[in-house]
Design a protein around this motif. Structure first.
Motif, mmCIF file in Angstrom:
data_model
loop_
_atom_site.group_PDB
_atom_site.id
_atom_site.type_symbol
_atom_site.label_atom_id
_atom_site.label_comp_id
_atom_site.label_asym_id
_atom_site.label_seq_id
_atom_site.Cartn_x
_atom_site.Cartn_y
_atom_site.Cartn_z
ATOM 1 N N UNK A 49 0.841 -1.202 0.000
ATOM 2 C CA UNK A 49 0.000 0.000 0.000
ATOM 3 C C UNK A 49 0.875 1.252 0.000
ATOM 4 N N UNK A 50 1.921 1.244 0.809
ATOM 5 C CA UNK A 50 2.846 2.384 0.862
ATOM 6 C C UNK A 50 3.479 2.615 -0.501
ATOM 7 N N UNK A 51 3.862 1.549 -1.188
ATOM 8 C CA UNK A 51 4.468 1.686 -2.516
ATOM 9 C C UNK A 51 3.506 2.369 -3.490
ATOM 10 N N UNK A 52 2.231 1.981 -3.436
ATOM 11 C CA UNK A 52 1.236 2.594 -4.326
ATOM 12 C C UNK A 52 1.072 4.073 -3.997
ATOM 13 N N UNK B 41 -12.730 5.685 -1.299
ATOM 14 C CA UNK B 41 -11.617 5.733 -2.239
ATOM 15 C C UNK B 41 -10.607 4.638 -1.909
ATOM 16 N N UNK B 42 -10.335 4.459 -0.636
ATOM 17 C CA UNK B 42 -9.389 3.427 -0.212
ATOM 18 C C UNK B 42 -9.884 2.039 -0.607
ATOM 19 N N UNK B 43 -11.173 1.777 -0.381
ATOM 20 C CA UNK B 43 -11.733 0.467 -0.756
ATOM 21 C C UNK B 43 -11.649 0.245 -2.261
ATOM 22 N N UNK B 44 -11.924 1.294 -3.040
ATOM 23 C CA UNK B 44 -11.923 1.128 -4.498
ATOM 24 C C UNK B 44 -10.535 0.823 -5.037
ATOM 25 N N UNK B 45 -9.509 1.338 -4.373
ATOM 26 C CA UNK B 45 -8.140 1.125 -4.849
ATOM 27 C C UNK B 45 -7.538 -0.158 -4.287
ATOM 28 N N UNK B 46 -7.758 -0.407 -2.988
ATOM 29 C CA UNK B 46 -7.051 -1.503 -2.327
ATOM 30 C C UNK B 46 -7.932 -2.681 -1.922
ATOM 31 N N UNK C 3 -5.677 -6.490 6.546
ATOM 32 C CA UNK C 3 -4.863 -5.361 6.087
ATOM 33 C C UNK C 3 -5.753 -4.177 5.747
ATOM 34 N N UNK C 4 -6.831 -4.435 5.034
ATOM 35 C CA UNK C 4 -7.739 -3.353 4.646
ATOM 36 C C UNK C 4 -8.299 -2.648 5.862
ATOM 37 N N UNK C 5 -8.608 -3.406 6.923
ATOM 38 C CA UNK C 5 -9.143 -2.796 8.148
ATOM 39 C C UNK C 5 -8.149 -1.798 8.734
ATOM 40 N N UNK C 6 -6.867 -2.140 8.689
ATOM 41 C CA UNK C 6 -5.837 -1.237 9.223
ATOM 42 C C UNK C 6 -5.729 0.014 8.356
ATOM 43 N N UNK C 7 -5.726 -0.165 7.043
ATOM 44 C CA UNK C 7 -5.605 0.984 6.130
ATOM 45 C C UNK C 7 -6.816 1.893 6.265
ATOM 46 N N UNK C 8 -8.013 1.309 6.357
ATOM 47 C CA UNK C 8 -9.221 2.121 6.537
ATOM 48 C C UNK C 8 -9.176 2.899 7.845
ATOM 49 N N UNK C 9 -8.691 2.257 8.896
ATOM 50 C CA UNK C 9 -8.563 2.951 10.181
ATOM 51 C C UNK C 9 -7.596 4.115 10.065
ATOM 52 N N UNK C 10 -6.523 3.912 9.307
ATOM 53 C CA UNK C 10 -5.518 4.969 9.154
ATOM 54 C C UNK C 10 -6.068 6.158 8.372
ATOM 55 N N UNK C 11 -6.733 5.903 7.245
ATOM 56 C CA UNK C 11 -7.220 7.024 6.427
ATOM 57 C C UNK C 11 -8.381 7.740 7.103
ATOM 58 N N UNK C 12 -9.024 7.097 8.075
ATOM 59 C CA UNK C 12 -10.123 7.752 8.793
ATOM 60 C C UNK C 12 -9.623 8.754 9.824
#
Length: 272
Positions: free
Chosen positions: A40-43, A67-72, A80-89
């Motif tokens: 995710x960081x690379x993207x 947006x995060x869900x649509x990309x990742x 992993x998605x749960x962590x990224x969603x928590x971060x962008x929130x």
């Protein structure tokens, strides 16, 4: 990081820890989540507009999450998605802080997976030794630090050194460290080694001596330093004949110079 980003990191970290503790796969899940967070960081690194959009605290949280869900959403595991969603929130001070926060969480996930597998001490030692290898070869470190070289090329170069010689967690952490666009790889590897030691409830003492210490000497030194600093210590020894005799001990920013070379330098400085 500013205070807002530190708070955002703590909130995201709690989701990471909950995701890992709730998953019966244990260490395997942590390794997968860590590797995918690095992806995710690379993207985000390659796409500035995306990086800015998901970190835009002025935008509604739902929009950032969508947006995060649509990309990742189709690229990574649910944990992993749960962590990224928590971060962008969360509200990060800058898009860069969000990226750095995800790097931190990815590293923690991998180190926690090593702990679950009983490999954390091995990983800590491998990271330290790799850092010394990189720092001891200026050409190698320059190649890994060259901003004109692609991340894939740096990983391939490192892979030639690591292949079959270290644990999978060490290789994943080191590969991510050398591919970062800023910083010095040896410093990053040292920081990762210290982070691994801290997860074991230990601090790191780097000892420079004229010759290798015996197992008994190293154990005695660890006990003595633990008494001095009031916490468990892990000792890493690097050999440098220039110290002549004795040793130089570094714990964080504190240096204890008990070497012959150090005492000679002190005498020279005292001479008129």
């Amino acid at each position: 990081m500013h205070a807002a980003s530190r708070d955002a990191l703590e909130q995201s970290r709690s989701v990471l820890q909950s995701s890992l503790s709730a998953n019966p796969a244990g260490g395997a899940t942590g390794a997968k989540v860590g590797a995918e967070l690095f992806q995710v960081v690379d993207v985000l690194e390659e796409n500035r507009s995306l990086r800015v959009a998901v970190a835009d605290s002025a935008a509604p949280v739902e929009a950032r999450e969508d947006l995060t869900r649509s990309v990742f959403g189709w690229k990574v595991d649910e944990s992993t998605l749960a962590v990224v969603l928590a971060a962008v929130a969360q509200s990060w001070s800058t898009p860069r802080d969000l990226r750095e926060g995800l790097v931190t969480l990815g590293r923690e996930a991998l180190l926690l997976s090593a702990r679950e597998q009983g490999q954390l001490g091995t990983v800590e030692d491998e990271l330290f030794r790799l850092g010394r290898v990189v720092a001891g070869d200026p050409q190698f470190e320059a190649a890994l630090s060259d901003r004109t070289t692609t991340a894939d090329a740096k990983r391939a170069l490192l892979g030639q050194v690591l292949y079959g010689k270290v644990t999978a967690v060490t290789e994943a952490l080191a590969s991510q460290a050398v591919a970062r666009p800023e910083g010095m790889p040896a410093d990053d590897l040292d920081a990762l080694s210290r982070q691994a030691a801290e997860l074991q409830g230990q601090s790191v003492a780097v000892v420079t001596a004229a010759a290798e210490l015996s197992a008994e000497q190293q154990s005695a030194l660890e006990s003595k330093l633990a008494t001095i600093y009031g916490r468990e210590m892990t000792v890493h020894v690097q050999v440098d004949p220039d110290v002549i005799g004795g040793m130089v001990i570094r714990v964080g920013d504190e240096i204890i110079d008990g070497s012959v070379a150090g005492r000679l330098d002190a005498v020279r400085r005292a001479l008129p």
